[in-house]
Design an enzyme around this catalytic site. Structure first.
Site, PDB file in Angstrom:
ATOM      1  N   CYS A 144       7.128  17.007   2.426  1.00 46.99           N
ATOM      2  CA  CYS A 144       5.989  16.928   3.359  1.00 46.99           C
ATOM      3  C   CYS A 144       6.288  17.578   4.711  1.00 46.99           C
ATOM      4  CB  CYS A 144       5.565  15.477   3.550  1.00 46.99           C
ATOM      5  SG  CYS A 144       5.155  14.645   2.012  1.00 46.99           S
ATOM      6  N   ASN A 194      -2.900  12.502   0.882  1.00 51.05           N
ATOM      7  CA  ASN A 194      -1.659  13.142   1.326  1.00 51.05           C
ATOM      8  C   ASN A 194      -1.420  14.376   0.449  1.00 51.05           C
ATOM      9  OD1 ASN A 194       0.977  13.889   1.827  1.00 51.05           O
ATOM     10  ND2 ASN A 194       1.797  11.809   1.763  1.00 51.05           N
ATOM     11  N   HIS A 222       1.391  15.293   9.927  1.00 47.35           N
ATOM     12  CA  HIS A 222       1.329  15.207   8.470  1.00 47.35           C
ATOM     13  C   HIS A 222       0.412  14.044   8.104  1.00 47.35           C
ATOM     14  CE1 HIS A 222       2.164  14.768   4.339  1.00 47.35           C
ATOM     15  NE2 HIS A 222       2.963  13.721   4.469  1.00 47.35           N
TER      16      HIS A 222
HETATM   17  N1  ACO Z   1      -4.280  -1.214  -5.168  1.00 49.12           N
HETATM   18  C1  ACO Z   1      -4.263  -2.549  -5.108  1.00 49.12           C
HETATM   19  N2  ACO Z   1      -3.152  -3.246  -4.808  1.00 49.12           N
HETATM   20  C2  ACO Z   1      -2.022  -2.562  -4.608  1.00 49.12           C
HETATM   21  C3  ACO Z   1      -1.973  -1.159  -4.675  1.00 49.12           C
HETATM   22  C4  ACO Z   1      -3.158  -0.485  -4.977  1.00 49.12           C
HETATM   23  N3  ACO Z   1      -3.235   0.872  -5.037  1.00 49.12           N
HETATM   24  N4  ACO Z   1      -0.712  -0.765  -4.422  1.00 49.12           N
HETATM   25  C5  ACO Z   1       0.012  -1.874  -4.198  1.00 49.12           C
HETATM   26  N5  ACO Z   1      -0.774  -2.956  -4.321  1.00 49.12           N
HETATM   27  C6  ACO Z   1      -0.404  -4.361  -4.151  1.00 49.12           C
HETATM   28  C7  ACO Z   1       1.050  -4.622  -4.474  1.00 49.12           C
HETATM   29  O1  ACO Z   1       1.213  -4.820  -5.862  1.00 49.12           O
HETATM   30  C8  ACO Z   1       1.324  -5.862  -3.674  1.00 49.12           C
HETATM   31  O2  ACO Z   1       0.796  -6.959  -4.383  1.00 49.12           O
HETATM   32  P1  ACO Z   1       1.547  -8.376  -4.366  1.00 49.12           P
HETATM   33  O3  ACO Z   1       1.515  -8.810  -2.920  1.00 49.12           O
HETATM   34  O4  ACO Z   1       0.701  -9.198  -5.264  1.00 49.12           O
HETATM   35  O5  ACO Z   1       2.924  -8.093  -4.873  1.00 49.12           O
HETATM   36  C9  ACO Z   1       0.471  -5.656  -2.428  1.00 49.12           C
HETATM   37  O6  ACO Z   1      -0.520  -4.690  -2.766  1.00 49.12           O
HETATM   38  C10 ACO Z   1       1.266  -5.176  -1.244  1.00 49.12           C
HETATM   39  O7  ACO Z   1       2.100  -4.109  -1.682  1.00 49.12           O
HETATM   40  P2  ACO Z   1       3.025  -3.352  -0.671  1.00 49.12           P
HETATM   41  O8  ACO Z   1       3.755  -2.259  -1.393  1.00 49.12           O
HETATM   42  O9  ACO Z   1       3.817  -4.359   0.085  1.00 49.12           O
HETATM   43  O10 ACO Z   1       1.952  -2.707   0.320  1.00 49.12           O
HETATM   44  P3  ACO Z   1       2.167  -2.076   1.735  1.00 49.12           P
HETATM   45  O11 ACO Z   1       1.434  -2.849   2.750  1.00 49.12           O
HETATM   46  O12 ACO Z   1       3.602  -1.726   2.017  1.00 49.12           O
HETATM   47  O13 ACO Z   1       1.382  -0.707   1.547  1.00 49.12           O
HETATM   48  C11 ACO Z   1       1.838   1.622   1.313  1.00 49.12           C
HETATM   49  C12 ACO Z   1       1.862   0.267   0.632  1.00 49.12           C
HETATM   50  C13 ACO Z   1       0.404   1.980   1.621  1.00 49.12           C
HETATM   51  C14 ACO Z   1       2.428   2.656   0.371  1.00 49.12           C
HETATM   52  C15 ACO Z   1       2.662   1.516   2.618  1.00 49.12           C
HETATM   53  O14 ACO Z   1       3.946   1.009   2.370  1.00 49.12           O
HETATM   54  C16 ACO Z   1       2.786   2.829   3.280  1.00 49.12           C
HETATM   55  O15 ACO Z   1       1.839   3.339   3.833  1.00 49.12           O
HETATM   56  N6  ACO Z   1       3.990   3.400   3.306  1.00 49.12           N
HETATM   57  C17 ACO Z   1       4.172   4.695   3.865  1.00 49.12           C
HETATM   58  C18 ACO Z   1       4.435   5.584   2.758  1.00 49.12           C
HETATM   59  C19 ACO Z   1       3.574   6.800   2.738  1.00 49.12           C
HETATM   60  O16 ACO Z   1       2.613   6.982   3.445  1.00 49.12           O
HETATM   61  N7  ACO Z   1       4.002   7.651   1.852  1.00 49.12           N
HETATM   62  C20 ACO Z   1       3.359   8.876   1.662  1.00 49.12           C
HETATM   63  C21 ACO Z   1       4.354   9.816   1.142  1.00 49.12           C
HETATM   64  S1  ACO Z   1       5.647   9.947   2.221  1.00 49.12           S
HETATM   65  C22 ACO Z   1       5.261  11.040   3.268  1.00 49.12           C
HETATM   66  O17 ACO Z   1       4.312  11.747   3.127  1.00 49.12           O
HETATM   67  C23 ACO Z   1       6.093  11.095   4.430  1.00 49.12           C
END
Ligand code: ACO
Length: 345
Positions: free
Chosen positions: A139, A302, A272
């Site tokens: 990215c 993304n 990004h």
């Molecule tokens: N739909 C519904 N529920 C979901 C989904 C989904 N798509 N994905 C995860 N969940 C659930 C999980 O199973 C979990 O359920 P549980 O509490 O029953 O176990 C709950 O939601 C919370 O899951 P987390 O993984 O803790 O969610 P979080 O708040 O961390 O959000 C996310 C996840 C959006 C990926 C976040 O961590 C994030 O934004 N991270 C940054 C990563 C990013 O943006 N990466 C992009 C690529 S990297 C880059 O470009 C630099």
């Protein structure tokens, strides 16, 4: 300016204060291209439900800000998206492919293992002879590619460079993993930069730290005619989130320092487009109001290396970005890699 005193004063990655004799690079034109198939969160949720994977528009919007993304048709590769974006950037610059003496494509989803996607783009644009190569920094790829092109122009080894970020991330997603497959989309963005006696790119700053390679990766590889390992994206979302907000502030401040500017000088932040919460957090740290942040993640998801030039082109074409304004482009991605480019548009 080649004077030793002048070089010493410029700082690593910064620019000479003398304008005589210095070569700078500046953006001559921008372009972008999205494949026509658009899926809203509801469309994607319906497709995933057929495979027993549950998600919702509410969850995706609340955690990421994403509302829709584009997916390329199976026969369309990164080089096709890149070529179209490149054509549009050339047209905006008032140049043709024959005027190019450098083509760099940033991609982690190349058409083939080799040759590079850039050589395919060169051929599809009808050019030949100039150097063409890919940059792989996930990215952060577009920031890396723009930094390389800027360095080559300032060194006098290129005059007009086409720099493209292009991805078909839909090919490397695991559609059974709802924590990743809802986040990404396909697309391409491009800039043509040219040599100028006026800046232009004011400062660049790129970094990597391979100890974080496992928190965001596609671990599969080709060996002996087989794909070994898992050729789909794996991510520790929370670890990525924490690292991203820290390094994005650091790199923005590093570029500002190299150019002797402050955060108050930035007219537009073009980060990004991974997640709206990461972007808002960076804007807050740079004391920028959210209306100065170019946001396309809601419509594109993304798109990895394509996201920054796609956002840039969107804001250029809708008239928000004007000539003479100061833009901060910054990215972070797998590796971990990160970096920024500060420029006067
Ligand atoms: N739909 C519904 N529920 C979901 C989904 C989904 N798509 N994905 C995860 N969940 C659930 C999980 O199973 C979990 O359920 P549980 O509490 O029953 O176990 C709950 O939601 C919370 O899951 P987390 O993984 O803790 O969610 P979080 O708040 O961390 O959000 C996310 C996840 C959006 C990926 C976040 O961590 C994030 O934004 N991270 C940054 C990563 C990013 O943006 N990466 C992009 C690529 S990297 C880059 O470009 C630099």
């Amino acid at each position: 300016c080649g004077a030793p005193a002048c070089r010493a004063g410029a700082g690593a990655g910064g620019r000479d204060s003398h304008s005589d004799m210095s070569i700078y690079s500046r953006i001559l034109g921008t372009g972008s291209f999205l494949p026509p198939k658009r899926l809203t969160n509801a469309d994607l949720a319906a497709e995933l439900a057929q495979q027993g994977v549950e998600t919702s528009d509410e969850w995706i919007v609340e955690r990421t800000g994403i509302r829709a993304r584009h997916f390329a048709a199976p026969e369309v590769g990164s080089s096709d998206l890149a070529t179209e974006a490149g054509r549009r950037a050339l047209e905006a610059a008032g140049l043709t492919a024959a005027d190019l003496d450098l083509i760099i494509v940033a991609t982690s989803t190349p058409d083939m293992v080799f040759p590079s996607t850039a050589t395919m783009v060169q051929h599809k644009l009808g050019a030949a002879g100039c150097p063409a190569f890919d940059v792989q920094a996930v990215c952060s790829g577009f920031i890396y590619a723009l930094t390389v092109a800027d360095s080559m122009i300032r060194a006098g080894s290129a005059k007009n460079a086409l720099v493209i970020g292009a991805e078909v991330f839909s090919r490397i997603l695991d559609f059974k993993d709802r924590t990743t497959c809802v986040l990404f989309g396909d697309g391409a963005g491009a800039v043509v930069i040219g040599a100028s006696d006026q800046p232009g790119i004011l400062a660049t700053d790129i970094h990597a730290d391979g100890k974080h390679r496992d928190i965001l990766c596609v671990p599969g590889h080709v060996s002996g005619g087989n794909v070994l390992g898992d050729p789909v994206l794996k991510m520790d979302g929370q670890a990525v989130f924490k690292l991203a907000v820290g390094v994005l502030e650091e790199t923005a401040r590093a570029s500002l320092a190299k150019a002797n500017l402050t955060d108050a000088d930035i007219d537009w932040l073009i980060p990004h487009q991974a997640n709206i919460r990461i972007m808002q957090s960076t804007a807050r740290k740079l004391k920028m109001s959210s209306d100065k942040v170019v946001v396309t993640v809601d419509q594109h998801g993304n798109t990895s290396a394509a996201s920054i030039p796609l956002a840039l082109d969107t804001a250029v074409r809708d008239g928000r970005i004007q000539r003479g304004q100061t833009l901060m482009l910054e990215g972070v991605g797998g590796g971990f890699t990160w970096g920024s480019v500060l420029l006067r548009y």
